[in-house]
Every structure is written in C-alpha cells, then in structure tokens.
Design a protein around this motif. Sequence first.
Motif, PDB file in Angstrom:
ATOM      1  N   LEU A 105     -22.623   6.874  -3.763  1.00 28.07           N
ATOM      2  CA  LEU A 105     -23.844   6.596  -4.518  1.00 28.07           C
ATOM      3  C   LEU A 105     -23.921   5.082  -4.633  1.00 28.07           C
ATOM      4  N   ALA A 106     -24.854   4.491  -3.888  1.00 26.35           N
ATOM      5  CA  ALA A 106     -24.979   3.031  -3.850  1.00 26.35           C
ATOM      6  C   ALA A 106     -25.326   2.495  -5.239  1.00 26.35           C
ATOM      7  N   GLU A 107     -24.985   1.243  -5.472  1.00 26.15           N
ATOM      8  CA  GLU A 107     -25.224   0.618  -6.776  1.00 26.15           C
ATOM      9  C   GLU A 107     -26.691   0.694  -7.189  1.00 26.15           C
ATOM     10  N   HIS A 108     -27.603   0.405  -6.245  1.00 25.71           N
ATOM     11  CA  HIS A 108     -29.025   0.453  -6.609  1.00 25.71           C
ATOM     12  C   HIS A 108     -29.470   1.887  -6.922  1.00 25.71           C
ATOM     13  N   GLN A 109     -28.874   2.887  -6.269  1.00 21.36           N
ATOM     14  CA  GLN A 109     -29.208   4.279  -6.569  1.00 21.36           C
ATOM     15  C   GLN A 109     -28.706   4.658  -7.963  1.00 21.36           C
ATOM     16  N   ARG A 110     -27.491   4.265  -8.257  1.00 23.94           N
ATOM     17  CA  ARG A 110     -26.890   4.526  -9.562  1.00 23.94           C
ATOM     18  C   ARG A 110     -27.739   3.886 -10.670  1.00 23.94           C
ATOM     19  N   ASP A 111     -28.084   2.615 -10.465  1.00 20.54           N
ATOM     20  CA  ASP A 111     -28.883   1.897 -11.462  1.00 20.54           C
ATOM     21  C   ASP A 111     -30.256   2.524 -11.650  1.00 20.54           C
ATOM     22  N   ALA A 131     -29.918   5.878 -13.555  1.00 21.72           N
ATOM     23  CA  ALA A 131     -29.550   5.641 -14.955  1.00 21.72           C
ATOM     24  C   ALA A 131     -30.731   5.083 -15.742  1.00 21.72           C
ATOM     25  N   GLU A 132     -31.456   4.140 -15.152  1.00 16.76           N
ATOM     26  CA  GLU A 132     -32.624   3.567 -15.820  1.00 16.76           C
ATOM     27  C   GLU A 132     -33.699   4.630 -16.043  1.00 16.76           C
TER      28      GLU A 132
END
Length: 135
Positions: free
Chosen positions: A70-76, A79-80
């Motif tokens: 799960l790439a950082e931008h996907q995670r962020d 979550a947002e």
Amino acid sequence: MSRGKAYERELKQAFERAGYLAYRKIDAMTGKGKSSVRSLPDLWAMRDNGAVLLIEAKVVKGMSIPFNRLAEHQRDYLAEFDDHALNFYGYVSVMFYGEKPRWKRAFLIPISAWLHAERTMDRKSIPLNSAGLLG
C-alpha cells in the motif's frame, strides 16, 4: 486480464449484489503498461443511507501482504477520506491466493486497522491468519 483487474471487477460486482452503487475507476496508464504514480483508489461504493466507501484493492500470491504494497499516497488518501466525515470509510481489500492447490481468500480491512497493525505488529507484513482479525 491481470489478476488485480479481475479482482477489482469481482469486488465491484460483490458490492453491487450487496445493494451498493459501485464505480470502478480505470487506471491512467503511463508507458509500458504501468499505472500512474498518483492514481486514485480502485473502487468507490455508495449506499442509499449515505455511506461512502473508498477501496484500494490488492492481490498477493502467498500467505502475507507486505505493508509497503500500500503506497504512501494510497495510505494517506484512504486515511484522509476515512477521517473526512462520519459516513466516509476507507478500506484496503486484499485477496490472497495460491496455485498448488488453487485457493483464494479475500478480506476488507478498514484503513484504521491497517495503520494500527502497521504501527504495532512486530513484522513487515500482514499474515493471512491476521487479515481475518483486522477485517
């Protein structure tokens, strides 16, 4: 069709059967068949009660999924979205599969549970037997 794309299609159909209005996004492609770096999540699902689900679908061969799938931008983004409003939910849907013998198991993991596991598990992946407890 790749396993990932086939799973996205199956996931969309499952949500539709459950009474959701589901939309599967089409990947933007950039050179040699790779998806764009900042792509949108794979599926949106909406219910008439106002619930909106944003889902990133992952397919993994074997018994665990590395957190870095799960790439950082996907995670962020998930979550947002999950924190945005009361009826907005972010999920990671993971399908584990094997070939000898052929098997597959899928789980819908809330992004909050994914992030908690990432912070607290003493490993770099979510094993199949823990995925069921998270989702």
